[in-house]
Design an enzyme around this catalytic site. Structure first.
Site, PDB file in Angstrom:
ATOM      1  CG  ASN A 454      -1.920  -1.219   1.092  1.00 37.47           C
ATOM      2  OD1 ASN A 454      -2.187  -1.730   0.003  1.00 37.47           O
ATOM      3  ND2 ASN A 454      -2.412  -1.670   2.220  1.00 37.47           N
ATOM      4  N   GLY A 505       7.726 -20.983   1.169  1.00 38.59           N
ATOM      5  CA  GLY A 505       8.302 -22.247   0.720  1.00 38.59           C
ATOM      6  C   GLY A 505       9.011 -22.120  -0.612  1.00 38.59           C
TER       7      GLY A 505
END
Length: 568
Positions: A454, A505
């Site tokens: 943002n 991951g």
């Protein structure tokens, strides 16, 4: 001057045209002319000052990577005139064979000054046999085994060396046991004649008064027998070092930097290997095909069968599996590490991304840690304490509680804070607001995970990282849920000097891109001599500080740089 410049340009055009004509004529029957003609046409347009150098650099980039073409074992003398081993490495570089480097290795034994002549002669014979065997391994087996491999592939090289040595060590063990058995069979036990027992007088001799009984000295334990050495084993270590030196020379970096890069690559490779092992461990069993006559019966049994184990890859690049207990995923990771010969707590440390705010069942006012299992905030502290007792390799908890459970954060801090990282992520979603309101509700923890989203600006990160550093808290940069393939997060983390980075991951392109960028930055810093190598144990070397006067003030310690991964 104008005429000379014009003459130079005409001469250069003539040389280029002549070179193009000769090259096309020379390579007319190959695939080279078309590519060469394209390059020369480009050169006509660009008009490089050194067109021969331009051509050489261009085709050098198209050449095959260097590969091993020959290993040579030689007998040389060490510092005191005894035989030892040397390995020479020859590689094919840009279609030419070139001797790259050589390496030697020390002998396997040391002879003491008081060694007898017989032992010295026996050691000399064994040393000569070991060197000769090593040379035989290198010039025959290893030379054939490594021909065509890239010297930079150290993992594969050492794996092949280890497998070969294990085979030879087993053969040597069998041979030694056979020799011992043969010697035992050939040995004839001496005939012992029983000695007559001394006559007993019937009177017991008592100890004389005034004299203390003599103390029996404890016998000195004999020296342990020397560990048997497999003849030829010198070849293994010497080849491994020689090829590491060759890789450093080929990549034009010092050997210590090459070793440092191997260590960095191993860290990510370990995580990838663990993830692959988890995929294998959670593979659903293959159901045998049913016969045609048992179709109705099998369909009835299928309805009663338990549902298959849930396994999918999340948007975070992490493996998601169904579980009936909190320990099950950790046990799977433990099994995966054991299969890879890794030790939890030594080779790998664990961090749990608890995401407690996602577990809260507001209708019951408790955390639903498993399906139908609810725990209060107070009980969650006991849950984490029990997990750390069962799995001491856990060193980090991310969002173990909601930010609203301030009192439980303090209890958890007092219980685990001196030995574990307690990290908050959910409570600092907006970095700019964190700067605007310094007293906003954030738990007392060891560090925060910040995200670039943002209205967050670069200067915001500069200010908040300095703010956390002044508080002796850890600043961590993390990937947002809606991740993109932009890898700038890595550069931002390195530039800010954050202690950790949380990337998720090793799956999905938007996350793997950042791991690749992390390796590239590390390699660049290593080449420039700016990469600092630290001991991994320092990451979790917790030191308790003196307690502050305020009750809820949390003591924090500075830590080295590392990688925090979200839920393998």
């Amino acid at each position: 001057m104008a005429c000379r410049d014009s003459d130079d340009k005409q001469q250069r055009r003539f040389n280029l045209a002549d070179l193009k004509h000769q090259a096309v004529e020379y390579y007319r029957n190959n695939e080279v002319p078309q590519r060469l003609e394209e390059v020369l046409n480009t050169m006509f347009y660009q008009r490089p000052a050194d067109f021969y150098g331009y051509l050489a650099n261009y085709f050098a980039g198209l050449s095959q990577p260097p590969v091993i073409c020959k290993l040579s074992g030689k007998k040389i003398l060490d510092g005191i005139g005894r035989p030892t081993l040397e390995v020479e490495v020859t590689c094919r570089i840009r279609e030419r064979e070139k001797r790259v480097c050589s390496s030697t290795i020390s002998s396997h034994a040391e002879m003491l000054e008081n060694t007898s002549n017989e032992a010295f002669d026996a050691d000399e014979r064994e040393r000569r046999e070991s060197v000769n065997t090593a040379i035989e391994w290198i010039n025959e087996s290893f030379n054939e085994m490594f021909r065509g491999l890239q010297p930079t592939d150290q993992d594969n090289i050492d794996k092949l060396l280890g497998e070969y040595f294990s085979k030879k060590a087993e053969e040597d063990k069998i041979r030694r046991e056979a020799e011992k058995e043969k010697e035992a069979q050939e040995a004839v036990p001496p005939v012992s004649h029983p000695q007559p027992a001394a006559p007993q007088s019937g009177k017991k001799k008592g100890t004389k008064q005034g004299k203390k009984p003599s103390l029996v000295e404890k016998p000195i334990l004999p020296a342990e027998p020397p560990e048997p050495i497999v003849k030829g084993s010198m070849a293994v270590g010497c080849i491994s070092l020689a090829l590491a030196k060759a890789a450093a020379i080929i990549t034009e970096i010092p050997l210590y930097m090459h070793i440092a890069l191997l260590k960095a690559n191993q860290a990510i490779k370990r995580c990838l290997d663990i993830q692959k092992q988890l995929m294998k461990l959670t593979e659903p069993p293959v159901q045998p095909p049913s016969s045609v006559g048992e179709g109705k019966k099998s369909s009835r049994d299928a309805k009663k069968a338990p549902p298959p184990v849930l396994r999918k890859m999340s948007h975070l690049g992490c493996l998601v599996i169904g579980s009936e207990s909190l320990e099950h995923p950790l046990t799977l990771i433990q099994t995966a590490c054991a299969n890879l010969s890794m030790e939890l707590g030594t080779d790998v440390h664990l961090g749990l991304n608890c995401a407690a705010h996602e577990l809260m069942d507001y209708s019951k006012g408790k955390y639903e840690i498993l399906f139908g299992v609810h725990k209060s905030a107070e009980e969650m502290v006991d849950v984490y304490l029990e997990l750390t007792n069962k799995f001491p390799s856990i060193k980090t908890f991310i969002d173990p509680l909601r930010k609203e459970d301030k009192q439980q954060w303090i209890v958890l801090r007092n219980t685990l804070g001196a030995k574990y990282h307690l990290i908050a992520e959910d409570s600092c979603r907006n970095v700019s607001k964190l700067l605007e309101d310094d007293s906003m509700s954030t738990p007392k923890c060891r560090g925060f995970i910040l995200k670039y989203t943002n209205e967050t600006k670069i200067t915001d990160f500069l200010q908040v990282s300095q703010l956390l550093e002044d508080r002796k808290q850890i600043c961590i940069l993390g990937s947002p849920d809606g991740e993109s393939i932009d890898d700038s997060l890595v550069d931002l983390a390195v530039g800010l000097g954050t202690k950790f980075i949380k990337l998720g991951g090793l799956s999905r392109g938007e996350r793997v891109t950042k791991y690749n960028r992390l390796l590239a930055v590390e390699e660049e810093l290593s080449k420039n001599g700016r990469l600092c190598e630290r001991d991994e144990r320092d990451l979790f070397d917790f030191v308790e500080e003196e307690e502050e006067e305020e009750e809820d003030e949390f003591d924090c310690t500075d830590f080295d740089t590392g990688i925090v991964q979200a839920a393998l």
